[in-house]
Structure formats: C-alpha cells, structure tokens
Design a protein around this motif. Structure first.
Motif, PDB file in Angstrom:
ATOM      1  N   THR A  12       2.610   2.651  15.181  1.00 59.95           N
ATOM      2  CA  THR A  12       1.983   1.424  15.135  1.00 59.95           C
ATOM      3  C   THR A  12       2.365   0.664  16.245  1.00 59.95           C
ATOM      4  O   THR A  12       3.625   0.698  16.551  1.00 59.95           O
ATOM      5  CB  THR A  12       1.925   0.606  13.822  1.00 59.95           C
ATOM      6  N   ASP A  60      -6.407  -2.905  13.176  1.00 59.20           N
ATOM      7  CA  ASP A  60      -5.289  -3.654  12.963  1.00 59.20           C
ATOM      8  C   ASP A  60      -4.587  -3.546  11.722  1.00 59.20           C
ATOM      9  O   ASP A  60      -5.192  -3.222  10.507  1.00 59.20           O
ATOM     10  CB  ASP A  60      -6.135  -4.987  12.835  1.00 59.20           C
ATOM     11  N   VAL A  61      -3.274  -3.026  11.821  1.00 60.21           N
ATOM     12  CA  VAL A  61      -2.844  -2.588  10.467  1.00 60.21           C
ATOM     13  C   VAL A  61      -2.536  -3.651   9.261  1.00 60.21           C
ATOM     14  O   VAL A  61      -1.908  -3.129   8.549  1.00 60.21           O
ATOM     15  CB  VAL A  61      -1.357  -1.972  10.993  1.00 60.21           C
ATOM     16  N   SER A  62      -3.068  -4.776   9.609  1.00 56.43           N
ATOM     17  CA  SER A  62      -2.914  -6.009   8.634  1.00 56.43           C
ATOM     18  C   SER A  62      -4.107  -5.873   7.800  1.00 56.43           C
ATOM     19  O   SER A  62      -4.131  -6.535   6.633  1.00 56.43           O
ATOM     20  CB  SER A  62      -2.622  -7.282   9.305  1.00 56.43           C
ATOM     21  N   LYS A  63      -4.920  -5.016   8.057  1.00 58.47           N
ATOM     22  CA  LYS A  63      -6.201  -4.778   7.218  1.00 58.47           C
ATOM     23  C   LYS A  63      -6.229  -3.246   6.630  1.00 58.47           C
ATOM     24  O   LYS A  63      -6.028  -2.291   7.272  1.00 58.47           O
ATOM     25  CB  LYS A  63      -7.657  -4.893   8.210  1.00 58.47           C
ATOM     26  N   GLU A  64      -6.392  -3.365   5.422  1.00 62.52           N
ATOM     27  CA  GLU A  64      -6.174  -2.059   4.712  1.00 62.52           C
ATOM     28  C   GLU A  64      -7.200  -1.135   4.988  1.00 62.52           C
ATOM     29  O   GLU A  64      -6.865   0.074   5.144  1.00 62.52           O
ATOM     30  CB  GLU A  64      -6.455  -2.328   3.019  1.00 62.52           C
ATOM     31  N   LYS A  65      -8.333  -1.386   5.207  1.00 59.36           N
ATOM     32  CA  LYS A  65      -9.404  -0.580   5.703  1.00 59.36           C
ATOM     33  C   LYS A  65      -9.189   0.232   6.931  1.00 59.36           C
ATOM     34  O   LYS A  65      -9.230   1.293   7.292  1.00 59.36           O
ATOM     35  CB  LYS A  65     -10.743  -1.246   5.919  1.00 59.36           C
ATOM     36  N   ASP A  66      -8.510  -0.690   7.850  1.00 52.76           N
ATOM     37  CA  ASP A  66      -8.174  -0.109   9.309  1.00 52.76           C
ATOM     38  C   ASP A  66      -6.884   0.879   9.156  1.00 52.76           C
ATOM     39  O   ASP A  66      -7.008   2.150   9.668  1.00 52.76           O
ATOM     40  CB  ASP A  66      -7.585  -1.301  10.158  1.00 52.76           C
ATOM     41  N   VAL A  67      -6.133   0.733   8.267  1.00 52.53           N
ATOM     42  CA  VAL A  67      -4.908   1.531   7.899  1.00 52.53           C
ATOM     43  C   VAL A  67      -5.578   2.811   7.289  1.00 52.53           C
ATOM     44  O   VAL A  67      -5.038   4.163   7.717  1.00 52.53           O
ATOM     45  CB  VAL A  67      -3.877   0.967   6.951  1.00 52.53           C
ATOM     46  N   GLN A  68      -6.300   2.751   6.461  1.00 57.39           N
ATOM     47  CA  GLN A  68      -6.857   4.203   5.952  1.00 57.39           C
ATOM     48  C   GLN A  68      -7.638   4.703   7.054  1.00 57.39           C
ATOM     49  O   GLN A  68      -7.864   6.201   6.909  1.00 57.39           O
ATOM     50  CB  GLN A  68      -8.051   3.548   4.671  1.00 57.39           C
ATOM     51  N   ASP A  69      -8.345   4.209   7.877  1.00 62.65           N
ATOM     52  CA  ASP A  69      -9.112   4.545   9.202  1.00 62.65           C
ATOM     53  C   ASP A  69      -8.018   5.623  10.118  1.00 62.65           C
ATOM     54  O   ASP A  69      -8.381   6.690  10.357  1.00 62.65           O
ATOM     55  CB  ASP A  69      -9.759   3.778   9.896  1.00 62.65           C
TER      56      ASP A  69
END
Length: 74
Positions: A12, A60-69
C-alpha cells in the motif's frame, strides 16, 4: 539479499517514495507486486517503471470495500 521467488506482495502507498522503493526491492528479490495508491496516474507510472512483475489497484485502504477490491483483483 533474500529471495521472494513465487511470492506476491500487496504494497500500500507504493506509487512513490518509500513504498515504491519497497516494491522495487521486492521485485529484485523475485516477487510480483501489487502497487496501491488512491491516484491512478501515479500507480500507472510506477507500474511502467517497475515492469512486468507489477500491477496496480487504485484504492483507499481506509475503506473496507476498497481493501476487499485489492484482494479480489490480486
């Protein structure tokens, strides 16, 4: 140096600076890397410099959905 042959690393904040240097070192050690940043232009530029062992996922690694993506794309 150590070997990361056959490993994949998600790094990241790696489109520039320290993160980019880490990605470069991991590739030199044999890993494939996933570049991550919120800025697509910077991600693309980093991948061009790092070569075929790098791909990018803008998120944006502060957003769970983005991390899942990131994991889904990897």
């Amino acid at each position: 140096m150590f070997s990361l042959k056959d490993k994949v690393a998600i790094i990241t904040g790696s489109s520039k600076g320290i993160g980019y240097a880490i990605a470069d070192a991991f590739i030199k050690a044999g890993a494939k890397v996933v570049i991550n940043s919120r800025h697509e232009i910077e991600c693309k530029a980093a991948c061009r410099k790092l070569g075929k062992c790098a791909m990018y996922v803008c998120a944006d690694v502060s957003k769970e959905k983005d991390v899942q993506d990131i994991f889904a794309e990897t």
